[in-house]
Write an enzyme that holds these catalytic residues in place. Structure first.
Site, PDB file in Angstrom:
ATOM      1  CE  LYS A  52      40.492  38.977  31.932  1.00  0.00           C
ATOM      2  NZ  LYS A  52      40.167  39.369  33.339  1.00  0.00           N
ATOM      3  CE1 TYR A  98      45.377  40.223  35.115  1.00  0.00           C
ATOM      4  CE2 TYR A  98      45.640  37.992  34.307  1.00  0.00           C
ATOM      5  CZ  TYR A  98      44.979  39.208  34.291  1.00  0.00           C
ATOM      6  OH  TYR A  98      43.910  39.397  33.441  1.00  0.00           O
ATOM      7  CG  ASN A 144      36.556  40.013  34.198  1.00  0.00           C
ATOM      8  OD1 ASN A 144      37.419  39.437  33.546  1.00  0.00           O
ATOM      9  ND2 ASN A 144      36.843  40.985  35.056  1.00  0.00           N
ATOM     10  CG  HIS A 189      43.643  42.575  30.552  1.00  0.00           C
ATOM     11  ND1 HIS A 189      43.866  42.911  31.866  1.00  0.00           N
ATOM     12  CD2 HIS A 189      44.570  43.265  29.819  1.00  0.00           C
ATOM     13  CE1 HIS A 189      44.890  43.755  31.923  1.00  0.00           C
ATOM     14  NE2 HIS A 189      45.336  43.985  30.699  1.00  0.00           N
ATOM     15  CD  GLU A 238      48.527  45.364  30.690  1.00  0.00           C
ATOM     16  OE1 GLU A 238      48.318  45.309  31.910  1.00  0.00           O
ATOM     17  OE2 GLU A 238      47.636  45.638  29.861  1.00  0.00           O
TER      18      GLU A 238
HETATM   19  P1  GDP Z   1      40.359  44.966  35.555  1.00  0.00           P
HETATM   20  O1  GDP Z   1      41.404  46.002  35.276  1.00  0.00           O
HETATM   21  O2  GDP Z   1      38.945  45.491  35.393  1.00  0.00           O
HETATM   22  O3  GDP Z   1      40.572  43.690  34.765  1.00  0.00           O
HETATM   23  O4  GDP Z   1      40.460  44.579  37.110  1.00  0.00           O
HETATM   24  P2  GDP Z   1      41.707  44.338  38.094  1.00  0.00           P
HETATM   25  O5  GDP Z   1      42.985  44.802  37.471  1.00  0.00           O
HETATM   26  O6  GDP Z   1      41.327  44.878  39.425  1.00  0.00           O
HETATM   27  O7  GDP Z   1      41.752  42.743  38.238  1.00  0.00           O
HETATM   28  C1  GDP Z   1      42.354  41.919  37.279  1.00  0.00           C
HETATM   29  C2  GDP Z   1      41.501  40.695  37.069  1.00  0.00           C
HETATM   30  O8  GDP Z   1      41.484  39.933  38.275  1.00  0.00           O
HETATM   31  C3  GDP Z   1      40.017  40.968  36.797  1.00  0.00           C
HETATM   32  O9  GDP Z   1      39.741  41.300  35.457  1.00  0.00           O
HETATM   33  C4  GDP Z   1      39.384  39.650  37.204  1.00  0.00           C
HETATM   34  O10 GDP Z   1      39.573  38.645  36.200  1.00  0.00           O
HETATM   35  C5  GDP Z   1      40.220  39.295  38.439  1.00  0.00           C
HETATM   36  N1  GDP Z   1      39.597  39.801  39.682  1.00  0.00           N
HETATM   37  C6  GDP Z   1      39.481  41.091  40.091  1.00  0.00           C
HETATM   38  N2  GDP Z   1      38.876  41.182  41.294  1.00  0.00           N
HETATM   39  C7  GDP Z   1      38.613  39.897  41.660  1.00  0.00           C
HETATM   40  C8  GDP Z   1      38.021  39.308  42.817  1.00  0.00           C
HETATM   41  O11 GDP Z   1      37.596  40.001  43.760  1.00  0.00           O
HETATM   42  N3  GDP Z   1      37.925  37.944  42.838  1.00  0.00           N
HETATM   43  C9  GDP Z   1      38.390  37.158  41.815  1.00  0.00           C
HETATM   44  N4  GDP Z   1      38.263  35.820  41.918  1.00  0.00           N
HETATM   45  N5  GDP Z   1      38.962  37.678  40.731  1.00  0.00           N
HETATM   46  C10 GDP Z   1      39.073  39.020  40.627  1.00  0.00           C
END
Ligand code: GDP
Length: 140
Positions: free
Chosen positions: A11, A51, A114, A117, A128
């Site tokens: 990222k 997304y 973070n 992905h 994807e």
């Molecule tokens: P992943 O599969 O571990 O990447 O997590 P998710 O699919 O739940 O979320 C997708 C991405 O959205 C995450 O990798 C973060 O970059 C972002 N994200 C997830 N939860 C949060 C949150 O509570 N706040 C914010 N600002 N970003 C989030």
């Protein structure tokens, strides 16, 4: 355990800090092979589409802005049990909850920025990969 392919993104927080090599080293050291890779700057439309599953989440707009804030490295990773293995090496979404030694524990700035992905299952991996790569761009 079968050989699988999964989709990965390094990222913008990681490209900005010039740590893509450190992250790729973690992936390769875990037995994952980079069979497709390119550095791109996502358009807003691409980030929104990628997304779309999170459209109703409160962080969606912030997430899209973050993902287009700089270049990313999109990858296809191949290996035994690649989808689960990549998720294991990545660590939990929130770096505060990520296991020690995982990419997110060691490199992520916060829950949004973070660093990586990774696809969460076989169906999403397929979708994807196809979102960013044509067949000819993947060389096993
Ligand atoms: P992943 O599969 O571990 O990447 O997590 P998710 O699919 O739940 O979320 C997708 C991405 O959205 C995450 O990798 C973060 O970059 C972002 N994200 C997830 N939860 C949060 C949150 O509570 N706040 C914010 N600002 N970003 C989030």
């Amino acid at each position: 355990m079968a050989t699988e392919r999964t989709f990965s993104i390094i990222k913008p927080d990681a490209t900005r800090r010039n740590i893509t090599g450190k992250i790729i080293d973690r992936l390769e050291s875990a037995g994952l092979r980079v069979v497709g890779q390119k550095r791109i700057h996502m358009t807003k439309e691409q980030a929104e589409g990628f997304y779309a599953v999170h459209k109703e989440r409160p962080f969606y707009n912030d997430l899209v802005s973050f993902m287009i804030s700089g270049p990313v490295v999109v990858q296809v990773l191949e290996g035994e049990d690649a989808i689960a293995k990549n998720r294991e090496v990545m660590g939990a979404t929130n770096p505060k909850e990520a296991a020690p030694g995982t990419i997110r524990a060691d490199f992520a700035e916060n829950i949004e920025a973070n660093s990586v992905h990774g696809s969460d299952g076989p169906d999403t991996a397929k979708t994807e990969i196809a979102f960013f790569f044509s067949d000819g761009e993947i060389v096993g």
